[in-house]
Design a protein around this motif. Structure first.
Motif, PDB file in Angstrom:
ATOM      1  N   TYR A  51      -3.319 -94.018 -69.550  1.00  0.00           N
ATOM      2  CA  TYR A  51      -2.463 -95.054 -69.956  1.00  0.00           C
ATOM      3  C   TYR A  51      -3.354 -96.115 -70.367  1.00  0.00           C
ATOM      4  O   TYR A  51      -4.311 -96.832 -69.421  1.00  0.00           O
ATOM      5  N   LYS A  79      -7.200 -96.384 -68.878  1.00  0.00           N
ATOM      6  CA  LYS A  79      -6.986 -95.680 -67.663  1.00  0.00           C
ATOM      7  C   LYS A  79      -6.596 -94.337 -67.501  1.00  0.00           C
ATOM      8  O   LYS A  79      -5.723 -93.853 -68.408  1.00  0.00           O
ATOM      9  N   VAL A 130      -5.535 -90.916 -66.143  1.00  0.00           N
ATOM     10  CA  VAL A 130      -4.740 -90.395 -65.124  1.00  0.00           C
ATOM     11  C   VAL A 130      -5.007 -89.068 -64.921  1.00  0.00           C
ATOM     12  O   VAL A 130      -5.267 -88.676 -63.773  1.00  0.00           O
ATOM     13  N   PRO A 142      -3.657 -88.700 -53.037  1.00  0.00           N
ATOM     14  CA  PRO A 142      -3.320 -90.063 -52.591  1.00  0.00           C
ATOM     15  C   PRO A 142      -2.307 -90.636 -53.466  1.00  0.00           C
ATOM     16  O   PRO A 142      -2.162 -90.357 -54.644  1.00  0.00           O
ATOM     17  N   ASN A 143      -1.822 -92.021 -53.131  1.00  0.00           N
ATOM     18  CA  ASN A 143      -1.070 -92.825 -54.192  1.00  0.00           C
ATOM     19  C   ASN A 143      -1.807 -92.977 -55.371  1.00  0.00           C
ATOM     20  O   ASN A 143      -3.090 -93.339 -55.434  1.00  0.00           O
ATOM     21  N   GLY A 144      -1.142 -92.944 -56.528  1.00  0.00           N
ATOM     22  CA  GLY A 144      -1.636 -92.963 -57.877  1.00  0.00           C
ATOM     23  C   GLY A 144      -2.573 -92.165 -58.137  1.00  0.00           C
ATOM     24  O   GLY A 144      -3.258 -92.311 -59.384  1.00  0.00           O
ATOM     25  N   ALA A 145      -2.725 -90.815 -57.628  1.00  0.00           N
ATOM     26  CA  ALA A 145      -3.340 -89.694 -58.038  1.00  0.00           C
ATOM     27  C   ALA A 145      -3.188 -89.087 -59.268  1.00  0.00           C
ATOM     28  O   ALA A 145      -3.983 -88.598 -60.138  1.00  0.00           O
ATOM     29  N   GLY A 146      -1.705 -89.448 -59.597  1.00  0.00           N
ATOM     30  CA  GLY A 146      -1.438 -88.659 -61.120  1.00  0.00           C
ATOM     31  C   GLY A 146      -0.212 -87.316 -60.578  1.00  0.00           C
ATOM     32  O   GLY A 146      -0.037 -86.802 -61.596  1.00  0.00           O
ATOM     33  N   LYS A 147       0.247 -87.451 -59.519  1.00  0.00           N
ATOM     34  CA  LYS A 147       0.999 -86.454 -59.202  1.00  0.00           C
ATOM     35  C   LYS A 147       2.483 -86.454 -60.061  1.00  0.00           C
ATOM     36  O   LYS A 147       2.854 -85.471 -60.590  1.00  0.00           O
ATOM     37  N   THR A 148       3.052 -87.602 -59.904  1.00  0.00           N
ATOM     38  CA  THR A 148       4.424 -87.851 -60.687  1.00  0.00           C
ATOM     39  C   THR A 148       4.133 -87.435 -62.161  1.00  0.00           C
ATOM     40  O   THR A 148       4.746 -87.030 -62.742  1.00  0.00           O
ATOM     41  N   THR A 149       2.800 -88.095 -62.683  1.00  0.00           N
ATOM     42  CA  THR A 149       2.462 -88.017 -64.057  1.00  0.00           C
ATOM     43  C   THR A 149       2.633 -86.453 -64.427  1.00  0.00           C
ATOM     44  O   THR A 149       3.214 -86.034 -65.572  1.00  0.00           O
ATOM     45  N   GLN A 194      10.954 -88.605 -57.714  1.00  0.00           N
ATOM     46  CA  GLN A 194      10.345 -89.239 -56.490  1.00  0.00           C
ATOM     47  C   GLN A 194      11.478 -90.138 -56.270  1.00  0.00           C
ATOM     48  O   GLN A 194      11.868 -90.267 -54.911  1.00  0.00           O
ATOM     49  N   GLU A 234       7.678 -85.259 -54.003  1.00  0.00           N
ATOM     50  CA  GLU A 234       8.030 -86.010 -52.542  1.00  0.00           C
ATOM     51  C   GLU A 234       9.478 -85.739 -52.164  1.00  0.00           C
ATOM     52  O   GLU A 234      10.085 -86.605 -52.042  1.00  0.00           O
ATOM     53  N   GLN A 250       2.628 -86.218 -49.853  1.00  0.00           N
ATOM     54  CA  GLN A 250       1.799 -86.588 -49.354  1.00  0.00           C
ATOM     55  C   GLN A 250       1.483 -86.160 -47.812  1.00  0.00           C
ATOM     56  O   GLN A 250       0.466 -86.564 -47.258  1.00  0.00           O
TER      57      GLN A 250
HETATM   58  N1  LIG Z   1       4.275 -95.746 -67.456  1.00  0.00           N
HETATM   59  C1  LIG Z   1       2.948 -95.972 -67.078  1.00  0.00           C
HETATM   60  N2  LIG Z   1       2.193 -96.979 -67.671  1.00  0.00           N
HETATM   61  C2  LIG Z   1       1.071 -97.258 -67.146  1.00  0.00           C
HETATM   62  N3  LIG Z   1       0.303 -96.604 -66.218  1.00  0.00           N
HETATM   63  C3  LIG Z   1       1.114 -95.535 -65.325  1.00  0.00           C
HETATM   64  C4  LIG Z   1       2.550 -95.435 -66.087  1.00  0.00           C
HETATM   65  N4  LIG Z   1       2.868 -94.471 -64.922  1.00  0.00           N
HETATM   66  C5  LIG Z   1       1.922 -94.234 -64.006  1.00  0.00           C
HETATM   67  N5  LIG Z   1       0.835 -95.022 -64.337  1.00  0.00           N
HETATM   68  C6  LIG Z   1      -0.334 -95.011 -63.647  1.00  0.00           C
HETATM   69  O1  LIG Z   1      -0.694 -93.816 -63.504  1.00  0.00           O
HETATM   70  C7  LIG Z   1      -1.410 -93.555 -62.188  1.00  0.00           C
HETATM   71  C8  LIG Z   1      -0.799 -92.301 -61.530  1.00  0.00           C
HETATM   72  O2  LIG Z   1       0.638 -92.530 -61.254  1.00  0.00           O
HETATM   73  P1  LIG Z   1       1.411 -91.622 -60.769  1.00  0.00           P
HETATM   74  O3  LIG Z   1       2.833 -92.112 -60.461  1.00  0.00           O
HETATM   75  O4  LIG Z   1       1.377 -90.264 -61.456  1.00  0.00           O
HETATM   76  O5  LIG Z   1       0.709 -91.198 -59.350  1.00  0.00           O
HETATM   77  P2  LIG Z   1       1.527 -90.539 -57.966  1.00  0.00           P
HETATM   78  O6  LIG Z   1       0.178 -89.470 -57.589  1.00  0.00           O
HETATM   79  O7  LIG Z   1       2.554 -89.861 -58.203  1.00  0.00           O
HETATM   80  O8  LIG Z   1       1.585 -91.591 -56.902  1.00  0.00           O
HETATM   81  P3  LIG Z   1       2.472 -91.750 -55.691  1.00  0.00           P
HETATM   82  O9  LIG Z   1       1.850 -91.180 -54.503  1.00  0.00           O
HETATM   83  O10 LIG Z   1       2.274 -93.232 -55.344  1.00  0.00           O
HETATM   84  O11 LIG Z   1       3.734 -91.603 -56.075  1.00  0.00           O
HETATM   85  C9  LIG Z   1      -1.100 -94.889 -61.379  1.00  0.00           C
HETATM   86  O12 LIG Z   1      -2.382 -95.500 -61.586  1.00  0.00           O
HETATM   87  C10 LIG Z   1      -0.115 -95.617 -62.294  1.00  0.00           C
HETATM   88  O13 LIG Z   1      -0.208 -97.111 -62.130  1.00  0.00           O
END
Ligand SMILES: Nc1ncnc2c1ncn2[C@@H]1O[C@H](COP(=O)(O)OP(=O)(O)OP(=O)(O)O)[C@@H](O)[C@H]1O
Ligand SMILES: [Mg+2]
Length: 335
Positions: free
Chosen positions: A30, A33, A35, A54-61, A100, A177, A209
């Protein structure tokens, strides 16, 4: 010390089973950054895979890419035999996704939510009603079928969310999650549901998590950190990767500490905390022998804790913070 709750035997597809999900070099950024920085996965059909991070690792992505909600910037991904980039409709027809965050329509009742999903899947009125009824019963929400989703507790919402995912009878299910925010009993109910899905041949890709969740459910676990998979394997394989069992002895006086260090020459020293880390078995017999040895030397420890590595340690070690906090020691000691 062994955990009092033994993991249930794994029933998931063996490594030889065809892949339900596979990725090669998956990338996503993104802006500037990064991911996902090259993710390789292979998940055998009929197994449970847990993506930890951890939070923000990219799981949801990752889940969003595999479920065709967003496109990757590079690499390849196949789900249920379909390429996410070239055959997204094939992927969508084979999967279910529990996001999520809840996807329920609060203004609709539980039953209406399920029927709406059946409509979206073009199941036909009769088949839709039949499946909705079955799912309401299976998830123990038949008694509130005609209540609006807005009135549901977190646990009921999560169950209805999962029921929505199952309306289409998917081969591969993504659960992002699934038990965050649920009480222990609701978590266990969710785990049982996942196990019964897998026993029926479904492949489950979950993010979590909770390390105990991965330990309990997953045939294989991958730890995502800094855009990469930093470890992958069974729970036991991951635990075997980090330093083993030890007993930590702490002293209040440095003279006592030095005498103990002399009695246990192999122990690692922690000068700052006047503590010694004695490697070895943390079982009852070994502990007794160690305490006897201290006693025989006339040394008194202020306290001690026995430590067996668990997935928490794996996670903390692999995702940067290698220290093991007090809470872990307390937990280990209480087991
Ligand atoms: N649409 C978007 N635009 C910009 N950045 C994004 C977008 N979606 C996710 N990110 C960034 O990508 C990174 C990974 O996000 P993601 O939601 O995949 O993490 P996660 O592992 O699911 O975290 P969590 O445990 O908090 O759910 C984060 O830094 C987030 O801010
Ligand atoms: Mg997420």
């Amino acid at each position: 010390m062994p955990s009092s709750v033994m993991p249930t035997p794994r029933k998931g597809g063996g490594p030889q089973a065809p892949a339900a999900v596979s990725t090669i070099g998956l990338r996503k950024s993104y802006g500037d950054k990064t991911v996902l920085d090259g993710i390789d996965l292979r998940i055998p059909a009929g197994s449970v895979f847990a993506l930890l991070g951890p939070n923000g690792a990219g799981k949801t992505t990752t889940v969003q890419i595999l479920s065709t909600l967003i496109a990757a910037d590079g690499g390849q991904a196949q789900v249920a035999g379909h390429d996410v980039a070239t055959s997204p409709d094939g992927v969508r027809a084979a999967i279910g996704v529990t996001g999520q965050f809840s996807a329920l329509d609060d203004l609709l009742t539980a039953e209406e939510n399920l029927l709406l999903m059946a409509d979206l899947l073009r199941l036909g009125k009769r088949e839709g009603r039949f499946r909705a009824q079955k799912l309401l019963e299976r998830f123990d929400i038949a008694n509130v079928a005609h209540n609006r989703a807005a009135t549901f507790s977190g646990g009921m919402r999560r169950r209805l969310d999962l029921a929505m995912t199952l309306v289409g009878d998917p081969q591969v299910i993504f659960l992002d999650e699934p038990t965050t925010g649920l009480d222990p009993r609701s978590r266990r109910t969710m785990w049982d549901t996942v196990r019964s899905l897998v026993a029926g041949g479904t492949t489950v890709f979950l993010t979590t998590q909770y390390l105990d969740e991965a330990d309990q459910l997953a045939d294989r676990i991958a730890v995502l950190d800094g855009g990469r998979i930093v470890a992958e394997g069974t729970a036991d394989e991951l635990k075997a990767r980090i330093p083993g069992s030890h007993v930590r002895l702490r002293f209040t006086e440095s003279a006592e500490y030095e005498r103990a260090a002399a009695a246990f020459p192999g122990a690692a020293r922690d000068e700052e905390n006047l503590a010694l880390r004695v490697a070895g078995d943390a079982g009852l017999d070994a502990l007794r022998a160690l305490l006897d040895r201290l006693d025989a030397a006339g040394i008194r420890a202020a306290d001690f804790s026995a430590h067996t590595p668990d997935l928490d340690d794996v996670f903390l070690t692999l995702t940067g913070d290698g220290s093991t906090g007090t809470s872990l020691h307390v937990k280990e000691t209480l087991r």
